[in-house]
Write a protein that holds these residues in place. Sequence first.
Motif, mmCIF file in Angstrom:
data_model
loop_
_atom_site.group_PDB
_atom_site.id
_atom_site.type_symbol
_atom_site.label_atom_id
_atom_site.label_comp_id
_atom_site.label_asym_id
_atom_site.label_seq_id
_atom_site.Cartn_x
_atom_site.Cartn_y
_atom_site.Cartn_z
ATOM 1 N N PHE A 89 -7.644 5.384 3.303
ATOM 2 C CA PHE A 89 -6.478 4.785 2.652
ATOM 3 C C PHE A 89 -5.876 5.781 1.660
ATOM 4 O O PHE A 89 -6.598 6.542 1.013
ATOM 5 C CB PHE A 89 -6.851 3.500 1.904
ATOM 6 C CG PHE A 89 -7.356 2.410 2.802
ATOM 7 C CD1 PHE A 89 -6.558 1.888 3.812
ATOM 8 C CD2 PHE A 89 -8.622 1.890 2.646
ATOM 9 C CE1 PHE A 89 -7.022 0.887 4.642
ATOM 10 C CE2 PHE A 89 -9.097 0.884 3.466
ATOM 11 C CZ PHE A 89 -8.289 0.388 4.474
ATOM 12 N N GLY A 90 -4.568 5.755 1.559
ATOM 13 C CA GLY A 90 -3.901 6.514 0.512
ATOM 14 C C GLY A 90 -3.672 7.977 0.806
ATOM 15 O O GLY A 90 -3.174 8.707 -0.047
ATOM 16 N N GLY B 45 -0.824 -5.387 2.593
ATOM 17 C CA GLY B 45 -2.185 -5.226 2.102
ATOM 18 C C GLY B 45 -3.176 -4.754 3.142
ATOM 19 O O GLY B 45 -3.251 -5.307 4.237
ATOM 20 N N SER C 169 4.106 -1.016 3.813
ATOM 21 C CA SER C 169 2.881 -1.409 4.513
ATOM 22 C C SER C 169 2.219 -2.488 3.679
ATOM 23 O O SER C 169 2.102 -2.375 2.467
ATOM 24 C CB SER C 169 1.950 -0.210 4.686
ATOM 25 O OG SER C 169 1.683 0.403 3.443
ATOM 26 N N SER D 155 0.815 -1.198 0.000
ATOM 27 C CA SER D 155 0.000 0.000 0.000
ATOM 28 C C SER D 155 0.854 1.255 0.000
ATOM 29 O O SER D 155 0.480 2.280 -0.547
ATOM 30 C CB SER D 155 -0.916 -0.004 1.220
ATOM 31 O OG SER D 155 -1.699 -1.177 1.240
ATOM 32 N N LYS D 156 2.018 1.193 0.651
ATOM 33 C CA LYS D 156 2.966 2.302 0.639
ATOM 34 C C LYS D 156 4.354 1.730 0.844
ATOM 35 O O LYS D 156 4.538 0.739 1.560
ATOM 36 C CB LYS D 156 2.649 3.319 1.745
ATOM 37 C CG LYS D 156 3.627 4.496 1.764
ATOM 38 C CD LYS D 156 3.327 5.517 2.846
ATOM 39 C CE LYS D 156 4.390 6.601 2.837
ATOM 40 N NZ LYS D 156 4.137 7.649 3.871
ATOM 41 N N PHE E 289 -3.050 -2.081 4.817
ATOM 42 C CA PHE E 289 -2.386 -1.359 5.902
ATOM 43 C C PHE E 289 -2.562 -2.085 7.237
ATOM 44 O O PHE E 289 -2.885 -1.483 8.247
ATOM 45 C CB PHE E 289 -2.933 0.077 6.007
ATOM 46 C CG PHE E 289 -2.536 0.952 4.862
ATOM 47 C CD1 PHE E 289 -1.272 1.504 4.801
ATOM 48 C CD2 PHE E 289 -3.429 1.221 3.837
ATOM 49 C CE1 PHE E 289 -0.895 2.316 3.749
ATOM 50 C CE2 PHE E 289 -3.065 2.029 2.783
ATOM 51 C CZ PHE E 289 -1.790 2.587 2.726
ATOM 52 N N THR F 55 -1.956 5.073 6.815
ATOM 53 C CA THR F 55 -0.669 5.242 6.147
ATOM 54 C C THR F 55 0.404 5.335 7.221
ATOM 55 O O THR F 55 0.114 5.249 8.422
ATOM 56 C CB THR F 55 -0.670 6.484 5.236
ATOM 57 O OG1 THR F 55 0.551 6.541 4.497
ATOM 58 C CG2 THR F 55 -0.846 7.771 6.039
#
Length: 342
Positions: free
Chosen positions: A120-121, A41, A39, A27-28, A43, A74
């Motif tokens: 998310f994100g 799946g 991170s 994710s990041k 988070f 995040t």
Amino acid sequence: MNFKEFELKIEESKIINDRIGFFQKPSKSQIVSDSLIISVGGFSGISIYNIKNGEQIDYVNTLSDPKRSLLFSTFDASDFPDVYLLESKRKMIYHYNFNEKDFVKTIQLELGENTSIPVFGGKFKKYRDHFYIELNAAETSLLDPEYYRKSGEFMGVFDTEGEQIKRVIQYPRQMTYPKSHFVPDNYFSFDIYEDKLYICFPFEKYIRVYDLKGDFEKHESIPLPLKDYMDLDLIEIPEKFNPRSTPIEQRQISAIVKNLQVENGKLFLFFGINDNEQNEFYREFCSLFELDLDKITWSVQKTHIDLGEFGEFVGVSGRKLVYFDAALINKDNKFINLMIME
């Protein structure tokens, strides 16, 4: 505008070893020295890899403790081994130390009922004694045409105790008062370097530079070099975007700044470019730009490439560009690719 051109070449490629905890697409991702921090799946955990050999060094499952079952939004690892996890639902920051293998501190953010954090994100950065956090209007979906306008000043600045100091920066007028519809997305990225905040919305065709000691009412601008293979304009679509009903051919997605990083006097912009001519294949291209902040000179990737070729740009380690390929679309393994410019 004059600029140099380069192509990317792989110097080393290491297969990822998931011996401690398995994940799929990250994710990041963030580079700290010789370590890749990601991170996993949804988070739900943090994993660390040695970029030189691909070995998994450590893994923390943030859902394993029933007293602190944490699905975070995040993270930021700029102060590694201290890692800060941002959690949207509780509006909290969790301070975790990888050396001590424990949560050091929990920080409750001072946010009103009308303000929330993207689930998310969202964008999040710790710089010195402040946290810089992307905010939005509570209970407002990204699909809401008023999302960007309702967000107002979307960057919240908080101290280390969670108290909000101020809110700064509004979305560009193309997003808050658009002339037509467009596919909503998180188009921007930002970083902080030597008391300056660099942020880029590609369709503005420049990088905004804010002085952290100023009032954020004004900013400097660094124009972007333009390449024929990439349309930076915010692409209009005929009707409001609906992920269920908007036809594939109308899903014209504008270029996105997937990553903006500043380190050692160099600024890197990593663009995601949708294949709008063949939307049915859901293909995405990418391109990397480098700016020398001292000379204000650009180096630009000569041609855009398929995102699946090398993966996503994560950062710089020494003199190598670090790409992380974990999509598992046309490959059986995940790779850390160390690249150079030619």
